[in-house]
Enzyme design. Structure first.
Site, PDB file in Angstrom:
ATOM      1  N   GLY A  93      -5.463   5.169   3.352  1.00 48.24           N
ATOM      2  CA  GLY A  93      -6.709   5.382   3.781  1.00 48.24           C
ATOM      3  C   GLY A  93      -6.623   6.283   5.219  1.00 48.24           C
ATOM      4  CE  LYS A 139      -0.386   2.417   8.612  1.00 47.76           C
ATOM      5  NZ  LYS A 139      -1.415   1.491   8.455  1.00 47.76           N
ATOM      6  CG  ASP A 151      -8.723  -3.758   4.483  1.00 50.70           C
ATOM      7  OD1 ASP A 151      -9.328  -4.073   3.605  1.00 50.70           O
ATOM      8  OD2 ASP A 151      -8.445  -2.810   5.032  1.00 50.70           O
TER       9      ASP A 151
HETATM   10  N1  LIG Z   1       5.364  -0.578   9.714  1.00 45.04           N
HETATM   11  C1  LIG Z   1       5.565  -0.303   8.116  1.00 45.04           C
HETATM   12  N2  LIG Z   1       7.069  -0.242   7.995  1.00 45.04           N
HETATM   13  C2  LIG Z   1       7.118   0.142   6.538  1.00 45.04           C
HETATM   14  N3  LIG Z   1       6.421   0.996   6.011  1.00 45.04           N
HETATM   15  C3  LIG Z   1       5.055   0.802   6.270  1.00 45.04           C
HETATM   16  C4  LIG Z   1       4.556   0.343   7.368  1.00 45.04           C
HETATM   17  N4  LIG Z   1       3.247   0.512   7.701  1.00 45.04           N
HETATM   18  C5  LIG Z   1       2.863   1.005   6.545  1.00 45.04           C
HETATM   19  N5  LIG Z   1       4.159   1.112   5.531  1.00 45.04           N
HETATM   20  C6  LIG Z   1       4.186   1.865   4.123  1.00 45.04           C
HETATM   21  O1  LIG Z   1       3.103   2.979   4.098  1.00 45.04           O
HETATM   22  C7  LIG Z   1       2.345   3.029   3.122  1.00 45.04           C
HETATM   23  C8  LIG Z   1       0.666   3.318   3.666  1.00 45.04           C
HETATM   24  O2  LIG Z   1       0.467   2.189   4.452  1.00 45.04           O
HETATM   25  P1  LIG Z   1      -1.170   2.305   5.015  1.00 45.04           P
HETATM   26  O3  LIG Z   1      -1.303   0.885   5.673  1.00 45.04           O
HETATM   27  O4  LIG Z   1      -1.325   3.327   5.657  1.00 45.04           O
HETATM   28  O5  LIG Z   1      -2.002   2.014   3.629  1.00 45.04           O
HETATM   29  P2  LIG Z   1      -2.459   1.094   2.619  1.00 45.04           P
HETATM   30  O6  LIG Z   1      -2.249  -0.496   3.278  1.00 45.04           O
HETATM   31  O7  LIG Z   1      -1.414   1.206   1.496  1.00 45.04           O
HETATM   32  O8  LIG Z   1      -3.709   1.438   2.150  1.00 45.04           O
HETATM   33  P3  LIG Z   1      -5.062   0.988   2.793  1.00 45.04           P
HETATM   34  O9  LIG Z   1      -5.679   2.306   3.894  1.00 45.04           O
HETATM   35  O10 LIG Z   1      -6.042   0.747   1.662  1.00 45.04           O
HETATM   36  O11 LIG Z   1      -4.966  -0.056   3.860  1.00 45.04           O
HETATM   37  C9  LIG Z   1       2.505   1.454   2.463  1.00 45.04           C
HETATM   38  O12 LIG Z   1       2.926   1.831   1.276  1.00 45.04           O
HETATM   39  C10 LIG Z   1       3.293   0.774   3.268  1.00 45.04           C
HETATM   40  O13 LIG Z   1       4.349   0.014   2.572  1.00 45.04           O
HETATM   41 MG   LIG Z   2      -2.717  -0.761   4.957  1.00 41.27          MG
END
Ligand SMILES: Nc1ncnc2c1ncn2[C@@H]1O[C@H](COP(=O)(O)OP(=O)(O)OP(=O)(O)O)[C@@H](O)[C@H]1O
Ligand SMILES: [Mg+2]
Length: 447
Positions: A91, A116, A211
């Protein structure tokens, strides 16, 4: 206590301050972590997180060792956010892998990072970014993902985290292909995530995570679980208050029923969400799955009657476990999930009790001998790179196509992937009282 300089400014006047940071991007000096922990309300005078300048933010977080990166630096370390470095999208926006070392910034130890990038057209915005920086910038624990730094330039917002080679629990638990997680690994993940939540709840200044879900639990190479995404986190109730009144936000299928009904948030809301994730670990099913027959779509409603019936328990346990679990361990795990999912929040255990119960569950070894699947631990760098390649093919982390599909569904709230829940705001909610909109990212631009 550190004296905090507070300036009230609008979004328009905020932009030049961000821009100024580009040329004034010294990392915070490595002093001891601030005590007591600062809240979002501590760093703004009007109660609006829009009223803090980046200079104030870095001053407020001195001691947290956060690095302030420039956009140019992040472009360099992610090869201009190239598709080959893309690891997923949620998101907040897309996530790219990068690599930092002392060429990026003197003193930085060489390591892979996840960057991110705030999607300016998305549902989230400056508030979530700032909440994440303020909470995760100050909280350090082996079961919380480490925030290494951030970037704020013009309207751009980035977060730089330690890289978690195995991605999210969601990707492991619900992927169609590849080896399924063993019983003992599931118990290890549950314990790690429970320790992260317990740390937040037992902190001197309590934090409600709000969350807790499979996609926010990230896994290290040895399946150590770490909580990520503090964009919705809230400070716990103060004084003799029993709860925090807030707009209902979180994720459908994970949010506690009393919180959804009343907007009253307590640590017990997190315990309920923990129960949902634990049930996902036991059953291998998503908390909400619209592709299933109607009576099975809501995991908790479907599974609850089986949890305290030992004779029927095997009907709901993940068939991908192929019976390779401890019978006693499974019964005790089901009883724990049942307690966490209690309708009465006072009947739920605290997270420290959950941790103690899960510690005992690690020791049930009466697992029937069956096919042995060895999952080699990932070597952080080379293997993680390979995994990035796999993720692009859809095997590991979320791929871009899926992510866009999911993000679209979040808006429509029809996703089998548990979209965020919104409701009308409570007047007491300091974080969200600036807007009734479920699109805070867009609201902040016009303050
Ligand atoms: N620190 C990290 N190391 C490796 N992969 C990551 C890391 N942070 C996020 N990701 C990967 O990036 C993707 C997106 O993560 P993000 O937290 O932005 O969204 P989400 O948790 O999938 O959805 P939401 O927005 O509902 O929380 C995920 O598939 C996650 O595996
Ligand atoms: Mg997430």
């Amino acid at each position: 206590m550190t004296k905090i300089k507070r300036i009230s400014i609008t979004w328009r006047s905020f932009l030049p301050v961000c821009y100024k940071e580009e040329t004034n991007n010294k990392p915070s000096s490595p002093r001891s972590v601030l005590k007591p922990r600062l809240s979002l309300s501590d760093v703004s005078i009007t109660g609006s997180p829009m009223s803090i300048s980046m200079e104030d933010l870095s001053t407020s977080l001195v001691g947290s060792n956060l690095h302030i990166f420039t956009l140019a630096e992040l472009k360099t370390i992610t090869h201009s956010f190239s598709t080959s470095n893309f690891i997923g999208e949620g998101g907040f926006g897309p996530v790219h892998k990068g690599f930092i070392d002392d060429k990026t910034r003197p003193g930085l130890s060489p390591q892979p990072v996840a960057v991110k990038h705030l999607d300016l057209e998305g549902l989230q915005g400056h508030r979530e970014w700032l909440t994440e920086v303020i909470f995760l910038g100050q909280l350090r624990h082996p079961h919380l993902v480490k925030l290494i730094g951030y970037c704020c330039e013009d309207e751009h917002r980035h977060l730089v985290y330690e890289y978690m080679p195995r991605g999210s629990l969601e990707n492991h638990l619900f992927r169609k292909y590849g080896a399924s997680l063993s019983w003992s690994v599931r118990m290890k993940i549950a314990l790690g995530a429970a320790k992260g939540l317990s740390f937040l709840h037992d902190a001197e200044k309590q934090v409600i995570y709000r969350d807790f879900k499979a996609s926010n639990i990230l896994l290290d190479s040895d399946y150590t679980a770490k909580l990520s995404d503090f964009g919705l986190a809230k400070d716990g109730p103060e004084g003799d208050k029993t709860h925090v009144s807030t707009r209902v936000m979180g994720t459908q299928g994970y949010a506690a029923p009393e919180y959804v009904m009343t907007g009253h948030l307590t640590t017990m809301s997190d315990v309920y969400s923990f129960g949902v994730v634990f049930l996902e670990l036991l059953t291998g099913r998503r908390s909400m799955d619209k592709t299933r027959p109607s009576r099975e779509q809501n995991l908790v409603d479907w599974a609850r009657p089986y949890l305290n019936d030992h004779r029927k328990l095997d009907r709901i346990l993940d068939p991908r476990l192929e019976g390779q679990y401890s019978t006693t361990g499974a019964q005790k795990a089901a009883a724990l999930a049942y307690q966490c999912l209690s309708h009465q929040c006072k009947s739920r255990p605290t997270m420290s009790t959950v941790v103690k119960t899960l510690e005992l569950l690690q020791n049930f070894n009466d697992i029937p001998v069956g096919t042995f699947v060895y999952i080699a631990p990932l070597e952080t760098t080379k293997e993680a790179e390979k995994q990035t390649e796999e993720s692009k093919k859809g095997n590991g982390h979320q791929n871009r196509h899926d992510s866009h599909h999911r993000r679209g569904n979040r808006h429509r709230m029809r996703s089998p992937r548990s979209p965020t829940v919104y409701s009308s705001p409570s007047p007491n909610d300091s974080l969200t009282n600036a807007t009734n909109s479920p699109r805070p990212s867009h609201e902040v631009k016009v303050v």
